[in-house]
Write an enzyme that holds these catalytic residues in place. Structure first.
Site, PDB file in Angstrom:
ATOM      1  N   PRO A  88     -77.332  -4.288  81.551  1.00 55.79           N
ATOM      2  CA  PRO A  88     -78.354  -4.613  80.533  1.00 55.79           C
ATOM      3  C   PRO A  88     -79.729  -4.072  80.907  1.00 55.79           C
ATOM      4  CG  PRO A  88     -77.706  -6.579  81.773  1.00 55.79           C
ATOM      5  CD  PRO A  88     -76.802  -5.473  82.213  1.00 55.79           C
ATOM      6  N   GLU A 115     -73.222 -11.536  88.847  1.00 57.78           N
ATOM      7  CA  GLU A 115     -74.664 -11.331  88.589  1.00 57.78           C
ATOM      8  C   GLU A 115     -75.029  -9.846  88.597  1.00 57.78           C
ATOM      9  OE1 GLU A 115     -76.946 -13.538  87.604  1.00 57.78           O
ATOM     10  OE2 GLU A 115     -75.278 -14.938  87.561  1.00 57.78           O
ATOM     11  N   ARG A 153     -64.499   9.820  70.186  1.00 60.30           N
ATOM     12  CA  ARG A 153     -64.582  10.196  68.765  1.00 60.30           C
ATOM     13  C   ARG A 153     -65.165  11.588  68.565  1.00 60.30           C
ATOM     14  NH1 ARG A 153     -64.402   6.858  64.604  1.00 60.30           N
ATOM     15  NH2 ARG A 153     -66.057   7.896  63.458  1.00 60.30           N
ATOM     16  N   ASP A 168     -70.937  10.561  59.769  1.00 64.91           N
ATOM     17  CA  ASP A 168     -71.172   9.236  60.367  1.00 64.91           C
ATOM     18  C   ASP A 168     -72.669   8.977  60.525  1.00 64.91           C
ATOM     19  OD1 ASP A 168     -68.608   8.309  60.708  1.00 64.91           O
ATOM     20  OD2 ASP A 168     -68.427   8.947  62.800  1.00 64.91           O
TER      21      ASP A 168
HETATM   22  C1  LIG Z   1     -73.417 -11.245  83.561  1.00 65.68           C
HETATM   23  S1  LIG Z   1     -73.841  -9.559  83.618  1.00 65.68           S
HETATM   24  C2  LIG Z   1     -75.121  -9.531  84.819  1.00 65.68           C
HETATM   25  C3  LIG Z   1     -76.464  -9.596  84.224  1.00 65.68           C
HETATM   26  C4  LIG Z   1     -77.576  -9.476  85.246  1.00 65.68           C
HETATM   27  N1  LIG Z   1     -77.648 -10.663  86.045  1.00 65.68           N
HETATM   28  C5  LIG Z   1     -78.908  -9.279  84.535  1.00 65.68           C
HETATM   29  O1  LIG Z   1     -79.559 -10.261  84.229  1.00 65.68           O
HETATM   30  O2  LIG Z   1     -79.286  -8.130  84.257  1.00 65.68           O
HETATM   31  C6  LIG Z   1     -72.469  -8.822  84.428  1.00 65.68           C
HETATM   32  C7  LIG Z   1     -72.220  -7.376  84.088  1.00 65.68           C
HETATM   33  O3  LIG Z   1     -71.983  -7.233  82.695  1.00 65.68           O
HETATM   34  C8  LIG Z   1     -72.378  -5.957  82.256  1.00 65.68           C
HETATM   35  N2  LIG Z   1     -73.320  -6.109  81.134  1.00 65.68           N
HETATM   36  C9  LIG Z   1     -73.862  -7.259  80.691  1.00 65.68           C
HETATM   37  N3  LIG Z   1     -74.662  -7.048  79.639  1.00 65.68           N
HETATM   38  C10 LIG Z   1     -74.626  -5.716  79.393  1.00 65.68           C
HETATM   39  C11 LIG Z   1     -75.266  -4.871  78.439  1.00 65.68           C
HETATM   40  N4  LIG Z   1     -76.100  -5.334  77.532  1.00 65.68           N
HETATM   41  N5  LIG Z   1     -74.986  -3.540  78.487  1.00 65.68           N
HETATM   42  C12 LIG Z   1     -74.146  -3.039  79.416  1.00 65.68           C
HETATM   43  N6  LIG Z   1     -73.527  -3.803  80.355  1.00 65.68           N
HETATM   44  C13 LIG Z   1     -73.759  -5.115  80.342  1.00 65.68           C
HETATM   45  C14 LIG Z   1     -72.999  -5.249  83.455  1.00 65.68           C
HETATM   46  O4  LIG Z   1     -72.030  -4.389  84.037  1.00 65.68           O
HETATM   47  C15 LIG Z   1     -73.349  -6.413  84.372  1.00 65.68           C
HETATM   48  O5  LIG Z   1     -73.382  -6.025  85.725  1.00 65.68           O
END
Ligand SMILES: C[S@@+](CC[C@H](N)C(=O)[O-])C[C@H]1O[C@@H](n2cnc3c(N)ncnc32)[C@H](O)[C@@H]1O
Length: 230
Positions: A88, A115, A153, A168
């Site tokens: 994220p 995390e 795609r 698209d």
């Molecule tokens: C619970 S999340 C960890 C979030 C992290 N503690 C933070 O606050 O940024 C676990 C994993 O989900 C994936 N993930 C969660 N949200 C995402 C998003 N919006 N885009 C891409 N990957 C995501 C990532 O690989 C991340 O390491």
């Protein structure tokens, strides 16, 4: 094209990619997807892949060593294509990213859990962190599937009608157009007359105008070229 996915839940990725045009593309060998489980590379007694964060705090963090060994097992180098980590905290995924990756022989995706991932792995081995939007999901697998689907795609021969990707949303810098089809319940009621006229030129112009108006109304940033995707 070949896609590697480092994931603690390979089944989740394999299942999600087994449907529709993506499933068919994989079946036909237009693309190969290989999941590598870092747990298979955990050399400790209980095959642990996570540990408590240094400095304390909630949750667990994916450890460097199993991820590094998993990456090494596939012979990943700078020449074999980029390593993309789902996060994220990364750059927001856009169509142009997927179009660029679809030109490459190989990409490798890393799925976080808990995390997140030890920052040292990201700094040493990840070329780009990619986010699918401003929200947090429980793991990188679904994010990786979004990246993989949108990339596959774009590969030649994947979509039956070669034009369907061209019209698209985002492919021409604007949104797609509204579509209508047969309904026994509704008949032709509510279908714009031009679509029933059989005049292909008029239909094309109507569609282009609809796409433009929709984009102006909902996503003017795309027309101004100020969205992140441009
Ligand atoms: C619970 S999340 C960890 C979030 C992290 N503690 C933070 O606050 O940024 C676990 C994993 O989900 C994936 N993930 C969660 N949200 C995402 C998003 N919006 N885009 C891409 N990957 C995501 C990532 O690989 C991340 O390491």
């Amino acid at each position: 094209m070949h896609i590697n996915v480092l994931t603690l839940f390979p089944q989740m990725v394999e299942d999600a990619l087994s449907y529709g045009v993506i499933g068919k593309a994989i079946e036909q060998g237009l693309v190969t997807v290989k999941c590598i489980n870092p747990r298979d590379f955990a050399e400790n007694k209980h095959q642990r892949v996570d540990d408590k964060p240094f400095g304390g705090g909630p949750g667990m963090v994916m450890m460097y060593d199993p991820l590094f060994r998993a990456l090494r097992s596939i012979g990943q180098t700078a020449e074999t294509g980029p390593v993309l980590c789902m996060s994220p905290q990364g750059d927001t995924l856009c169509q142009h990213h997927c179009n660029e990756w679809a030109q490459l022989p190989q990409i490798t995706l890393v799925c976080g859990r808990y995390e997140g991932i030890d920052q040292r792995f990201i700094e040493a081995h990840v070329d780009q962190e990619i986010s699918i939007g401003d929200y947090v999901i429980s793991g990188g697998e679904m994010a990786a599937c979004v990246v993989i689907d949108a990339t596959i795609r774009q590969l030649a021969g994947v979509l039956g009608d070669s034009e369907s990707a061209e019209t698209d949303s985002f492919m021409t810098g604007q949104l797609g157009m509204p579509q209508y089809t047969r309904s026994e319940l509704l008949g032709q009621s509510g279908v714009p007359a031009v679509l029933l006229s059989g005049h292909h030129q008029a239909i094309d112009s109507w569609r282009q105008e609809q796409a433009k108006q929709l984009t102006q109304h909902r996503r003017p940033d795309l027309l101004e070229g100020t969205s992140e995707g441009h």
